[in-house]
Scaffold this motif. Structure first.
Motif, PDB file in Angstrom:
ATOM      1  N   THR A  18       0.777  -1.334   0.034  1.00  0.00           N
ATOM      2  CA  THR A  18      -0.181  -0.048  -0.116  1.00  0.00           C
ATOM      3  C   THR A  18       0.906   1.058  -0.011  1.00  0.00           C
ATOM      4  O   THR A  18       0.731   2.223  -0.832  1.00  0.00           O
ATOM      5  N   LEU A  19       1.898   1.351   0.719  1.00  0.00           N
ATOM      6  CA  LEU A  19       2.872   2.404   0.824  1.00  0.00           C
ATOM      7  C   LEU A  19       3.418   2.759  -0.497  1.00  0.00           C
ATOM      8  O   LEU A  19       3.516   3.600  -1.085  1.00  0.00           O
ATOM      9  N   VAL A  55       3.744   5.909  -2.989  1.00  0.00           N
ATOM     10  CA  VAL A  55       5.184   6.460  -3.313  1.00  0.00           C
ATOM     11  C   VAL A  55       5.388   6.477  -4.621  1.00  0.00           C
ATOM     12  O   VAL A  55       5.932   7.427  -5.304  1.00  0.00           O
ATOM     13  N   LEU A  56       4.765   5.460  -5.327  1.00  0.00           N
ATOM     14  CA  LEU A  56       5.079   5.402  -6.702  1.00  0.00           C
ATOM     15  C   LEU A  56       4.533   6.540  -7.628  1.00  0.00           C
ATOM     16  O   LEU A  56       4.880   6.972  -8.801  1.00  0.00           O
ATOM     17  N   VAL A  86       9.955   5.798  -9.681  1.00  0.00           N
ATOM     18  CA  VAL A  86      10.532   5.856  -8.254  1.00  0.00           C
ATOM     19  C   VAL A  86      10.788   4.658  -7.705  1.00  0.00           C
ATOM     20  O   VAL A  86      10.577   3.423  -8.032  1.00  0.00           O
ATOM     21  N   VAL A  87      12.272   4.815  -7.137  1.00  0.00           N
ATOM     22  CA  VAL A  87      12.816   3.814  -6.553  1.00  0.00           C
ATOM     23  C   VAL A  87      12.475   3.428  -5.018  1.00  0.00           C
ATOM     24  O   VAL A  87      13.132   3.821  -4.258  1.00  0.00           O
ATOM     25  N   PHE A  88      11.570   2.552  -5.094  1.00  0.00           N
ATOM     26  CA  PHE A  88      10.924   2.315  -3.800  1.00  0.00           C
ATOM     27  C   PHE A  88      11.867   1.725  -2.646  1.00  0.00           C
ATOM     28  O   PHE A  88      12.044   2.057  -1.295  1.00  0.00           O
ATOM     29  N   TYR A 127       8.744   8.676   4.249  1.00  0.00           N
ATOM     30  CA  TYR A 127       8.382   7.322   3.565  1.00  0.00           C
ATOM     31  C   TYR A 127       9.475   6.188   3.795  1.00  0.00           C
ATOM     32  O   TYR A 127       9.078   5.115   4.171  1.00  0.00           O
ATOM     33  N   LEU A 128      10.540   6.764   4.134  1.00  0.00           N
ATOM     34  CA  LEU A 128      11.697   5.851   4.658  1.00  0.00           C
ATOM     35  C   LEU A 128      10.970   5.438   6.032  1.00  0.00           C
ATOM     36  O   LEU A 128      11.244   4.226   6.923  1.00  0.00           O
ATOM     37  N   ARG A 129      10.858   6.505   6.816  1.00  0.00           N
ATOM     38  CA  ARG A 129      10.165   6.095   8.012  1.00  0.00           C
ATOM     39  C   ARG A 129       9.195   5.306   8.302  1.00  0.00           C
ATOM     40  O   ARG A 129       9.152   4.430   8.979  1.00  0.00           O
TER      41      ARG A 129
END
Ligand code: SF4
Length: 299
Positions: free
Chosen positions: A94-95, A99-100, A115-117, A199-201
């Motif tokens: 879902t995240l 982000v994408l 986007v490099v998730f 997003y990293l968090r």
């Protein structure tokens, strides 16, 4: 002013700004206790604690990063929601969808191919964090796939993992833009990393790794807002929220500097990671990248 006092000052400023904003109401007793600690002026120390190691930022971007560091460091371990393993994949998917399609940095959204998730096991005990995608990653949509990525994969495998066992992500999810017609990569700015850090968090909160490895000084700056040089950050434990973070050199540094001593430094950092994960280490692993004893000149 000692770094300890600087750390207390930073904490005080944060508490007071939270108090002023009434979110949440800060207990005056805590502020009084910190003031008392400051007044006691403890001996200047070379302590390697994150607070002591952190230097007061010198510009506005660093102040923002400092706030992020403080809010991350203020995350109480006991309050962290434990994510059931079955939910992790779904939450990560879902995240990822969110982000994408992110366009928070319009200049990067226009420039990027993908986007490099991030990639790997959403229940990983070990997570690697780099700075930002390069040209190869931007085309493939996966972090660490160029030459530096191949080296990182070898490091991971030498530790006894498969790449798919761990999780790999960058602080910044989009390739930093370059002037038209120029090749190569540039470092992300503090502002770009700050924008993308939530997003990293979220990824870290889902994975809840036991240990993280920060690859290079830019990743450390993105995570902690620190501008300390890698030579003083490397090989030490730092804490992001409640998660221990080992700082080590970026694999691309090892590609530029092939000295055995530098490889050994990174490997010693990885040995510390294995120990922190309570994993067995073979004698052979312990001896990697040690200089071979010089051949005796005696007959
Ligand atoms: S770098 Fe991060 S915040 Fe900026 S557009 Fe890309 S995904 Fe969004």
């Amino acid at each position: 002013m000692s770094s300890f006092i600087q750390g207390l000052d930073i904490l005080l400023r944060q508490l007071r700004s939270l108090d002023a904003a009434n979110r949440p109401r800060v207990d005056q007793a805590i502020i009084d206790r910190i003031e008392k600690l400051k007044a006691e002026d403890p001996v200047e120390t070379s302590s390697r604690s994150p607070v002591a190691a952190y230097q007061e930022p010198s510009n506005a971007a660093d102040v923002v990063a400092e706030q992020e560091l403080n809010s991350a460091a203020a995350t109480p371990a006991d309050d962290q929601e434990v994510v059931p393993a079955d939910d992790r994949e779904q939450r990560m998917a879902t995240l990822r969808e969110k982000v994408l399609v992110c366009t928070k940095c319009s200049h990067l959204a226009e420039f990027r191919h993908t986007v490099v998730f991030g990639v790997g096991n959403p229940s990983a005990d070990l997570m690697f964090v780099g700075e930002a995608p390069g040209a190869d990653e931007d085309l493939r949509g996966e972090p660490f796939v160029g030459r530096a990525g191949e080296l990182l994969t070898r490091i991971i495998e030498t530790m006894g993992f498969k790449r798919s066992d761990v999780y790999i992500a960058n602080v910044l999810k989009c390739r930093p833009d370059m002037p038209k017609g120029s090749s190569g990569n540039r470092q992300p700015t503090p502002e770009e990393m700050q924008t993308c850090l939530p997003y990293l968090r979220d990824q870290i909160e889902i994975i809840q790794p036991k240990v993280m490895v920060a690859l290079g000084g830019v990743a450390m700056r993105g995570l902690f807002g620190t501008s300390e040089p890698m030579k003083s950050l490397r090989g030490r434990w730092h804490t992001f929220g409640n998660i221990p973070v080992m700082a080590t050199f970026h694999p691309s540094y090892l590609l530029r500097n092939q000295a055995l001593t530098e490889k050994r430094k990174v490997w010693e950092d990885m040995l510390q990671v294995l120990e922190r994960l309570d994993l067995p280490i073979t004698q052979r692993q312990r001896n990697f990248f040690l200089a071979k004893p010089e051949a005796s000149t005696n007959p």
